[in-house]
Design a protein around this motif. Structure first.
Motif, mmCIF file in Angstrom:
data_model
loop_
_atom_site.group_PDB
_atom_site.id
_atom_site.type_symbol
_atom_site.label_atom_id
_atom_site.label_comp_id
_atom_site.label_asym_id
_atom_site.label_seq_id
_atom_site.Cartn_x
_atom_site.Cartn_y
_atom_site.Cartn_z
ATOM 1 N N HIS A 26 0.874 -1.340 0.107
ATOM 2 C CA HIS A 26 -0.147 0.071 0.066
ATOM 3 C C HIS A 26 0.803 1.206 0.053
ATOM 4 C CE1 HIS A 26 -3.149 -2.872 0.577
ATOM 5 N NE2 HIS A 26 -2.468 -3.472 2.425
ATOM 6 N N VAL A 27 1.043 2.253 -1.339
ATOM 7 C CA VAL A 27 1.342 3.193 -1.144
ATOM 8 C C VAL A 27 0.667 4.453 -1.455
ATOM 9 C CG1 VAL A 27 3.172 4.263 -3.149
ATOM 10 C CG2 VAL A 27 3.113 1.586 -2.315
ATOM 11 N N VAL A 28 1.226 5.743 -0.911
ATOM 12 C CA VAL A 28 0.836 6.845 -0.667
ATOM 13 C C VAL A 28 1.818 7.468 -1.293
ATOM 14 C CG1 VAL A 28 -0.261 8.737 0.154
ATOM 15 C CG2 VAL A 28 -1.019 6.766 1.346
ATOM 16 N N GLY A 29 1.802 8.673 -2.595
ATOM 17 C CA GLY A 29 2.496 9.374 -3.049
ATOM 18 C C GLY A 29 1.881 10.143 -4.292
ATOM 19 N N ILE A 30 2.979 10.588 -5.413
ATOM 20 C CA ILE A 30 2.981 10.992 -6.140
ATOM 21 C C ILE A 30 2.670 10.320 -7.735
ATOM 22 C CG2 ILE A 30 3.889 13.220 -7.373
ATOM 23 C CD1 ILE A 30 4.443 14.694 -4.461
ATOM 24 N N LYS A 31 1.756 10.559 -8.556
ATOM 25 C CA LYS A 31 2.352 10.226 -9.747
ATOM 26 C C LYS A 31 2.348 11.079 -10.692
ATOM 27 C CE LYS A 31 -1.408 8.726 -12.113
ATOM 28 N NZ LYS A 31 -2.306 7.765 -13.647
ATOM 29 N N GLU A 32 3.572 10.893 -11.903
ATOM 30 C CA GLU A 32 3.955 11.794 -12.973
ATOM 31 C C GLU A 32 3.784 11.071 -14.321
ATOM 32 O OE1 GLU A 32 7.114 14.584 -11.747
ATOM 33 O OE2 GLU A 32 5.316 15.709 -10.194
ATOM 34 N N VAL A 33 3.677 11.470 -14.834
ATOM 35 C CA VAL A 33 4.092 10.825 -16.468
ATOM 36 C C VAL A 33 4.996 11.715 -16.529
ATOM 37 C CG1 VAL A 33 3.161 10.865 -19.036
ATOM 38 C CG2 VAL A 33 1.995 10.880 -16.911
ATOM 39 N N HIS A 34 6.109 10.247 -17.348
ATOM 40 C CA HIS A 34 7.537 11.056 -17.891
ATOM 41 C C HIS A 34 7.474 9.979 -19.418
ATOM 42 C CE1 HIS A 34 9.085 12.059 -14.198
ATOM 43 N NE2 HIS A 34 7.968 11.176 -13.538
ATOM 44 N N THR A 35 8.977 10.450 -20.236
ATOM 45 C CA THR A 35 8.701 9.531 -21.269
ATOM 46 C C THR A 35 10.019 9.417 -21.560
ATOM 47 O OG1 THR A 35 7.122 10.952 -22.273
ATOM 48 C CG2 THR A 35 8.969 10.389 -23.853
ATOM 49 N N LEU A 36 10.279 8.685 -21.973
ATOM 50 C CA LEU A 36 12.491 7.760 -22.223
ATOM 51 C C LEU A 36 12.246 8.139 -23.706
ATOM 52 C CD1 LEU A 36 14.453 6.311 -21.008
ATOM 53 C CD2 LEU A 36 13.548 4.218 -22.030
ATOM 54 N N VAL A 37 13.439 8.542 -23.089
ATOM 55 C CA VAL A 37 13.891 9.549 -24.747
ATOM 56 C C VAL A 37 15.232 9.268 -24.686
ATOM 57 C CG1 VAL A 37 15.343 11.254 -26.343
ATOM 58 C CG2 VAL A 37 13.212 11.833 -24.712
ATOM 59 N N GLY A 39 19.397 7.751 -25.196
ATOM 60 C CA GLY A 39 20.303 8.630 -24.239
ATOM 61 C C GLY A 39 20.593 9.746 -24.047
ATOM 62 N N GLN A 40 18.658 9.677 -23.671
ATOM 63 C CA GLN A 40 19.160 11.328 -22.230
ATOM 64 C C GLN A 40 18.897 10.606 -21.059
ATOM 65 O OE1 GLN A 40 19.158 14.338 -23.646
ATOM 66 N NE2 GLN A 40 19.593 13.787 -25.735
ATOM 67 N N PRO A 41 19.114 11.680 -20.150
ATOM 68 C CA PRO A 41 19.170 11.902 -18.790
ATOM 69 C C PRO A 41 17.631 10.835 -18.643
ATOM 70 C CG PRO A 41 20.651 13.380 -19.393
ATOM 71 C CD PRO A 41 19.708 12.737 -20.144
ATOM 72 N N MET A 42 17.580 10.700 -17.252
ATOM 73 C CA MET A 42 16.384 10.831 -16.864
ATOM 74 C C MET A 42 15.782 12.218 -15.768
ATOM 75 S SD MET A 42 13.540 8.785 -18.345
ATOM 76 C CE MET A 42 12.246 9.267 -17.745
ATOM 77 N N THR A 43 16.162 12.757 -15.893
ATOM 78 C CA THR A 43 16.249 13.780 -14.837
ATOM 79 C C THR A 43 14.881 14.105 -14.241
ATOM 80 O OG1 THR A 43 15.669 15.842 -16.385
ATOM 81 C CG2 THR A 43 18.398 15.127 -15.437
ATOM 82 N N SER A 44 13.574 13.747 -14.971
ATOM 83 C CA SER A 44 12.520 14.646 -14.779
ATOM 84 C C SER A 44 11.756 13.199 -13.819
ATOM 85 C CB SER A 44 11.266 13.902 -15.895
ATOM 86 O OG SER A 44 11.592 13.252 -16.358
ATOM 87 N N ILE A 45 12.562 12.138 -13.286
ATOM 88 C CA ILE A 45 12.272 11.184 -12.519
ATOM 89 C C ILE A 45 12.660 11.592 -11.174
ATOM 90 C CG2 ILE A 45 12.123 9.318 -11.556
ATOM 91 C CD1 ILE A 45 11.267 7.771 -14.455
ATOM 92 N N ALA A 46 14.148 12.129 -11.077
ATOM 93 C CA ALA A 46 15.232 12.656 -10.025
ATOM 94 C C ALA A 46 14.329 14.220 -9.368
ATOM 95 C CB ALA A 46 16.599 13.214 -10.294
ATOM 96 N N ASP A 47 13.736 14.347 -10.225
ATOM 97 C CA ASP A 47 13.389 16.410 -9.795
ATOM 98 C C ASP A 47 11.270 15.530 -9.162
ATOM 99 O OD1 ASP A 47 15.369 17.567 -11.427
ATOM 100 O OD2 ASP A 47 14.132 17.810 -12.780
ATOM 101 N N GLN A 48 11.000 14.612 -9.859
ATOM 102 C CA GLN A 48 9.989 13.900 -8.696
ATOM 103 C C GLN A 48 10.022 13.794 -7.583
ATOM 104 O OE1 GLN A 48 7.803 11.044 -11.371
ATOM 105 N NE2 GLN A 48 6.394 10.409 -9.712
#
Length: 173
Positions: A26-37, A39-48
């Motif tokens: 059971h998890v409480v948290g924040i959901k966001e949508v991301h797109t994997l590009v 060769g590009q780092p996933m900085t959006s997940i680190a920001d989340q």
């Protein structure tokens, strides 16, 4: 800040999972949508993760030292995907802060891989996971959320002695 599930394999690293059945989470948290590009780092997940960790104290009913989880609710196969940053809470916990949601992740069988080392080396772990999925004789990836499980072994983003588990849902071939 923590890792992300949609890394692409880039290196061979011998790593074998423990395959085991896990209970519901059971998890409480924040959901966001991301797109994997590629060769590009996933900085959006680190920001989340950074945004979530600033608000984690708002989650009432969370036990001291309870793990946090990163959950891929949908596949990152080149399309936008849903990613949850959350805290594990008891089933009976009912308080959900504004701007957050609650998820119950069904019990499932997982191949559990342990990442050791800094987040910057996570691509090697995901390469090993993809290699194992392609080469093992007993299991295939199942259609269920993939999870990162952060407990007391996770220290910081770049700690050399970091450890956390990656749960890949599997079913017998």
């Amino acid at each position: 800040m923590k890792g992300s599930c949609p890394m692409k394999p880039v290196a061979n690293q011998p790593l074998l999972p423990v395959v085991e059945y896990k209970p519901a989470y059971h998890v409480v948290g924040i959901k966001e949508v991301h797109t994997l590009v590629p060769g590009q780092p996933m900085t959006s997940i680190a920001d989340q993760w950074a945004r979530f960790m600033q608000r984690i104290q708002e989650i009432t009913g969370r036990e001291a030292g309870a793990p946090t989880m990163g959950v891929c609710l949908s596949s990152p196969d080149g399309k936008p995907f849903d990613y949850v940053t959350g805290a594990v809470v008891p089933e009976s916990s009912s308080s959900v802060p504004q701007g957050m949601d609650r998820w119950t992740l069904a019990p499932h069988t997982y191949a559990v891989f342990t990442h050791r080392g800094p987040i910057s080396q996570l691509d090697g772990t995901y390469a090993a996971i993809h290699q194992w999925l392609n080469e093992n004789d007993a299991y295939v990836r199942a259609q269920a959320p993939e999870m990162e499980f952060y407990d007391h072994r996770y220290i910081s983003m770049e700690a050399a002695d970091n450890e956390f588990d990656i749960y890949v849902p599997v079913t017998r071939k």
